[in-house]
Design an enzyme around this catalytic site. Sequence first.
Site, PDB file in Angstrom:
ATOM      1  N   HIS A  43      41.857 -46.346-144.421  1.00  0.00           N
ATOM      2  CA  HIS A  43      41.693 -45.128-145.216  1.00  0.00           C
ATOM      3  C   HIS A  43      43.027 -44.394-145.227  1.00  0.00           C
ATOM      4  O   HIS A  43      43.269 -43.504-144.411  1.00  0.00           O
ATOM      5  CB  HIS A  43      40.592 -44.247-144.616  1.00  0.00           C
ATOM      6  CG  HIS A  43      40.243 -43.059-145.449  1.00  0.00           C
ATOM      7  ND1 HIS A  43      39.005 -42.459-145.423  1.00  0.00           N
ATOM      8  CD2 HIS A  43      40.967 -42.338-146.343  1.00  0.00           C
ATOM      9  CE1 HIS A  43      38.989 -41.428-146.255  1.00  0.00           C
ATOM     10  NE2 HIS A  43      40.180 -41.335-146.819  1.00  0.00           N
ATOM     11  N   GLU A  70      39.483 -47.243-148.415  1.00  0.00           N
ATOM     12  CA  GLU A  70      38.759 -46.017-148.679  1.00  0.00           C
ATOM     13  C   GLU A  70      39.729 -44.921-149.092  1.00  0.00           C
ATOM     14  O   GLU A  70      40.882 -44.910-148.670  1.00  0.00           O
ATOM     15  CB  GLU A  70      38.014 -45.552-147.414  1.00  0.00           C
ATOM     16  CG  GLU A  70      37.021 -46.538-146.862  1.00  0.00           C
ATOM     17  CD  GLU A  70      36.376 -46.031-145.580  1.00  0.00           C
ATOM     18  OE1 GLU A  70      36.884 -45.047-145.011  1.00  0.00           O
ATOM     19  OE2 GLU A  70      35.365 -46.615-145.172  1.00  0.00           O
ATOM     20  N   HIS A 190      30.301 -44.563-140.555  1.00  0.00           N
ATOM     21  CA  HIS A 190      30.613 -43.277-139.907  1.00  0.00           C
ATOM     22  C   HIS A 190      29.748 -43.077-138.666  1.00  0.00           C
ATOM     23  O   HIS A 190      28.540 -42.932-138.746  1.00  0.00           O
ATOM     24  CB  HIS A 190      30.447 -42.072-140.838  1.00  0.00           C
ATOM     25  CG  HIS A 190      31.369 -40.943-140.453  1.00  0.00           C
ATOM     26  ND1 HIS A 190      32.640 -40.826-140.956  1.00  0.00           N
ATOM     27  CD2 HIS A 190      31.218 -39.919-139.586  1.00  0.00           C
ATOM     28  CE1 HIS A 190      33.229 -39.765-140.432  1.00  0.00           C
ATOM     29  NE2 HIS A 190      32.394 -39.197-139.586  1.00  0.00           N
TER      30      HIS A 190
END
Length: 237
Positions: A43, A70, A190
């Site tokens: 990310h 991401e 997550h």
Amino acid sequence: MTRLSVNINKIATLRNSRGGKEPSVKEATIKCQEFGAQGITIHPRPDERHITRKDVYEIKPLITTEFNIEGYPSEDFLKMVIEVQADQVTLVPDTEAQLTSDHGWDTWKHLGFLKDVIARLQEAGIRTSIFVDPDEKAVEGAAEIKTDRIELYTEPYASFYSIDRANAIEPFVTAAKIAEKLGIGVNAGHDLSLDNLNYMYHRIPNLEEVSIGHALIADALYMGLETTIKKYLDCLK
């Protein structure tokens, strides 16, 4: 089969804290895949506080599984992921200064914007995923946007797992069933960990991929990366 994609952002965070090259995100990419990971997730953020743009390009040739990137779909981000030909791009609604992702898209509010972004990525041959909360309307909006997959934001599940895991998982099961009915693949990520992953895996039969970073890298400090990856893979059996 549910695939395990290892998020290596925390490797880059540790490296950046000293301003050198160790620990190497390139070596982590290679080793995670050698040890059984079925994908690598990164990310990159605008401030490059962990994964940098340079990392994105250096990691790409080392991918033998799948490369999931991401990020918020800014113009710079979209150009980068198309240029490196990511296997999957997961769109998150994060602001530039956000510490970590903490909510999913309001898919109806941002319908036009996301629909254009998704079409652009799909035209480039990239599988798309949208970060969403376990909400029926959000999933239905994702179907209107024509994304390939959604990624369910699982922090609420992780937070309440030790209190009442049956109630904690219920909205995620419902959202996953709606997605399946609408022809959308389901990912999750997550705060998933060795404690809560297996329970989710057995209750969401159409779960295609989990992306795990923080907990996995933390576990690896004590158990070693190879052993840790194998333990996470065991949760997906």
